[in-house]
Design a protein around this motif. Structure first.
Motif, PDB file in Angstrom:
ATOM      1  N   LYS A   1      18.211 -17.339 -34.822  1.00  9.05           N
ATOM      2  CA  LYS A   1      19.591 -16.828 -34.871  1.00  9.05           C
ATOM      3  C   LYS A   1      19.720 -15.376 -34.427  1.00  9.05           C
ATOM      4  CE  LYS A   1      21.314 -19.939 -38.432  1.00  9.05           C
ATOM      5  NZ  LYS A   1      21.006 -20.055 -39.868  1.00  9.05           N
ATOM      6  N   CYS A   2      18.592 -14.699 -34.207  1.00 10.43           N
ATOM      7  CA  CYS A   2      18.651 -13.308 -33.748  1.00 10.43           C
ATOM      8  C   CYS A   2      19.345 -13.266 -32.369  1.00 10.43           C
ATOM      9  CB  CYS A   2      17.251 -12.720 -33.628  1.00 10.43           C
ATOM     10  SG  CYS A   2      16.450 -12.521 -35.222  1.00 10.43           S
ATOM     11  N   ARG A   3      20.064 -12.173 -32.124  1.00 18.25           N
ATOM     12  CA  ARG A   3      20.814 -12.093 -30.874  1.00 18.25           C
ATOM     13  C   ARG A   3      19.883 -12.116 -29.650  1.00 18.25           C
ATOM     14  NH1 ARG A   3      24.645  -7.160 -30.571  1.00 18.25           N
ATOM     15  NH2 ARG A   3      25.422  -8.192 -32.454  1.00 18.25           N
TER      16      ARG A   3
ATOM     17  N   ASP B   1      13.779 -12.225 -27.831  1.00 16.83           N
ATOM     18  CA  ASP B   1      12.496 -11.558 -28.039  1.00 16.83           C
ATOM     19  C   ASP B   1      12.596 -10.482 -29.131  1.00 16.83           C
ATOM     20  OD1 ASP B   1      14.133  -9.912 -26.648  1.00 16.83           O
ATOM     21  OD2 ASP B   1      12.614  -9.215 -25.205  1.00 16.83           O
ATOM     22  N   CYS B   2      13.533 -10.703 -30.044  1.00  9.92           N
ATOM     23  CA  CYS B   2      13.771  -9.748 -31.138  1.00  9.92           C
ATOM     24  C   CYS B   2      12.478  -9.477 -31.913  1.00  9.92           C
ATOM     25  CB  CYS B   2      14.835 -10.334 -32.073  1.00  9.92           C
ATOM     26  SG  CYS B   2      15.327  -9.222 -33.402  1.00  9.92           S
ATOM     27  N   LYS B   3      12.202  -8.212 -32.175  1.00 12.23           N
ATOM     28  CA  LYS B   3      10.994  -7.855 -32.940  1.00 12.23           C
ATOM     29  C   LYS B   3      11.332  -7.707 -34.428  1.00 12.23           C
ATOM     30  CE  LYS B   3       8.081  -7.081 -29.385  1.00 12.23           C
ATOM     31  NZ  LYS B   3       8.902  -7.921 -28.468  1.00 12.23           N
ATOM     32  N   HIS B   4      12.591  -7.894 -34.748  1.00 14.13           N
ATOM     33  CA  HIS B   4      13.087  -7.837 -36.128  1.00 14.13           C
ATOM     34  C   HIS B   4      12.831  -6.467 -36.763  1.00 14.13           C
ATOM     35  CE1 HIS B   4      12.913 -12.018 -35.073  1.00 14.13           C
ATOM     36  NE2 HIS B   4      11.603 -12.020 -35.125  1.00 14.13           N
ATOM     37  N   ARG B   5      13.007  -5.413 -35.937  1.00 13.11           N
ATOM     38  CA  ARG B   5      12.848  -4.064 -36.500  1.00 13.11           C
ATOM     39  C   ARG B   5      14.224  -3.422 -36.605  1.00 13.11           C
ATOM     40  NH1 ARG B   5       8.126  -3.256 -32.827  1.00 13.11           N
ATOM     41  NH2 ARG B   5       6.469  -4.361 -33.895  1.00 13.11           N
TER      42      ARG B   5
ATOM     43  N   GLY C   1      22.067  -7.266 -34.265  1.00 14.21           N
ATOM     44  CA  GLY C   1      22.211  -8.730 -34.366  1.00 14.21           C
ATOM     45  C   GLY C   1      20.943  -9.425 -34.823  1.00 14.21           C
ATOM     46  N   CYS C   2      20.095  -8.729 -35.557  1.00 16.70           N
ATOM     47  CA  CYS C   2      18.856  -9.358 -36.040  1.00 16.70           C
ATOM     48  C   CYS C   2      19.147 -10.125 -37.346  1.00 16.70           C
ATOM     49  CB  CYS C   2      17.770  -8.314 -36.269  1.00 16.70           C
ATOM     50  SG  CYS C   2      16.311  -9.023 -37.051  1.00 16.70           S
ATOM     51  N   ALA C   3      19.012 -11.416 -37.263  1.00 17.89           N
ATOM     52  CA  ALA C   3      19.328 -12.272 -38.419  1.00 17.89           C
ATOM     53  C   ALA C   3      18.343 -12.075 -39.559  1.00 17.89           C
ATOM     54  CB  ALA C   3      19.332 -13.733 -37.965  1.00 17.89           C
ATOM     55  N   VAL C   4      17.121 -11.709 -39.205  1.00 21.58           N
ATOM     56  CA  VAL C   4      16.100 -11.521 -40.233  1.00 21.58           C
ATOM     57  C   VAL C   4      16.412 -10.286 -41.076  1.00 21.58           C
ATOM     58  CG1 VAL C   4      13.656 -11.005 -40.621  1.00 21.58           C
ATOM     59  CG2 VAL C   4      14.301 -12.681 -38.894  1.00 21.58           C
ATOM     60  N   ARG C   5      16.727  -9.165 -40.387  1.00 21.37           N
ATOM     61  CA  ARG C   5      17.055  -7.930 -41.096  1.00 21.37           C
ATOM     62  C   ARG C   5      18.244  -8.148 -42.028  1.00 21.37           C
ATOM     63  NH1 ARG C   5      13.181  -5.054 -40.453  1.00 21.37           N
ATOM     64  NH2 ARG C   5      13.709  -4.668 -42.597  1.00 21.37           N
TER      65      ARG C   5
HETATM   66 ZN   LIG Z   1      15.392 -10.419 -35.355  1.00 22.63          ZN
END
Ligand SMILES: [Zn+2]
Ligand SMILES: Nc1nc2c(ncn2[C@@H]2O[C@H](COP(=O)(O)OP(=O)(O)OP(=O)(O)O)[C@@H](O)[C@H]2O)c(=O)[nH]1
Ligand SMILES: [Mg+2]
Length: 350
Positions: free
Chosen positions: A276-278, A281-285, A289-293
């Motif tokens: 679901k991250c925008r 290749d999101c590193k979730h930092r 739009g980072c779904a994890v954060r």
């Molecule tokens: Zn992310």
């Protein structure tokens, strides 16, 4: 057209019947002593030499494997090939070489065993669960030594939380608690593999189920409650009721060899979040739009769980980067076979 057209006649036919037809017979590896393997066949138990593993040869044998055997006239019996496994519980072998080690082959169920004393560790359990799902067998969590632990209910709750959908049993070989409940997995012709650290009571459980002392057991160390690595080889035992149980030596560490299915099953929520991250290749930092954060900030995702996932992903990626092309191909093939199997399991066709 057939081979007769090429001169195949009674002279050859007779020879064929005398030799080739009866030279191959099936057997199951029931004990592994390194250079020597014990195999059960229709005509009883045999000891055979482990075939030499030539470089690049992927013939790896493990207890539980079905093999094709051949008795060379007047001499030894040789292992000629290994039948495709229905399941295999693997880990990355200890040491610098990047190698798969098959701990148990063709198990239908794996008992992930931890004892309710100081051995109990959720992170380790998570790791075993992943490897178990990847094995193709059905994992069952078995918590031993219920007789000497006061907070069994809390620990059971923790396991249910981490391993949804998996059956969990608290047992004691001393009082007999829970023993009858786990007999249901030991059906005739079915194999249960016992996996866990040293000293958790794997061999004791085999003896309890068998009703006699078949395997050696030894008390754990008093100072740190660790086991003494009593069992030194893997062994498959046929129980009086017909079920088969595969005892293994306690593992110090379980390094994941490969995981796709197992991570998917154990961390489905995270695998879905990541999608679901925008940015793909999101590193979730700190990407927008980072779904994890977002899930971490709103506490929908536990930080502990996220840290586990990150660590395991890193470990798997590292292992993957060390593998050669052939190893990767084998993994892919196994993955395909496994996903078919898991789908059937999900549909209840198991
Ligand atoms: Zn992310
Ligand atoms: N109190 C209690 N002790 C147990 C129980 N099950 C096993 N034990 C004891 O735990 C010790 C270790 O048991 P083993 O069966 O040798 O452990 P293991 O898992 O086979 O260990 P390794 O062969 O080293 O991997 C022995 O002293 C057993 O008597 C139990 O249910 N309750
Ligand atoms: Mg043992």
């Amino acid at each position: 057209m057939n081979i007769k057209d090429y001169g195949w006649n009674d002279f050859f036919e007779t020879q064929w019947k005398e030799t080739a037809e009866r030279i191959m017979f099936p057997g199951r590896i029931i004990a592994d002593f390194g250079q020597q393997l014990k195999v059960m066949t229709d005509s009883g138990e045999l000891t055979v030499g482990r075939p030499l593993q030539k470089e690049g040869n992927s013939l790896q044998l493990a207890v539980g494997d079905w093999v094709g055997l051949e008795t060379v006239q007047g001499a030894d019996t040789l292992v000629r090939f290994v039948l495709t496994r229905k399941t295999k519980f693997s880990r990355a072998a200890a040491g610098i070489e990047v190698k798969e080690q098959i701990v148990a082959a063709n198990a239908d169920t794996v008992f992930i065993i931890q004892s309710l004393n100081r051995d109990f560790n959720m992170k380790r359990l998570e790791r075993y669960m992943i490897a178990a799902w990847d094995s193709g067998a059905v994992p069952v969590v078995v918590l031993t030594k219920a007789d000497c632990c006061g907070d069994t209910a809390d620990k059971l709750g923790m396991v249910y939380g981490t391993a949804p959908g998996v059956e969990v049993h608290a047992i004691s070989s001393v009082t007999g608690q829970g023993i009858e409940d786990i007999r249901k997995y030991l059906l005739p012709g079915k194999t249960v593999a016992l996996l866990g650290s040293s000293g958790v009571g794997k061999s004791t459980l085999v003896n309890t189920l068998a009703g006699e002392e078949i395997l050696k057991t030894q008390s754990i160390r008093e100072d740190d409650s660790r086991g003494r690595h009593t069992t030194t080889h893997r062994e498959l035992v046929l129980l009086p009721g017909g079920g088969l149980i595969l005892d293994t030596p306690g593992m110090r560490t379980l390094s994941l060899w490969d995981s796709d299915t197992g991570m998917d099953i154990m961390f489905r929520d995270i695998e879905e979040l990541v999608l679901k991250c925008r940015f793909h290749d999101c590193k979730h930092r700190d990407e927008p739009g980072c779904a994890v954060r977002e899930a971490l900030e709103t506490e929908k995702l536990e930080k502990k769980r996220w840290d586990s996932w990150l660590k395991l992903q890193k470990e798997i990626a590292f292992m993957e980067s060390k593998k050669d092309g052939k190893q990767r191909l084998q993994e892919k093939q196994w993955g395909r076979q496994l996903s078919k199997y898991q789908k059937n399991f999900a549909k209840g066709k198991f």
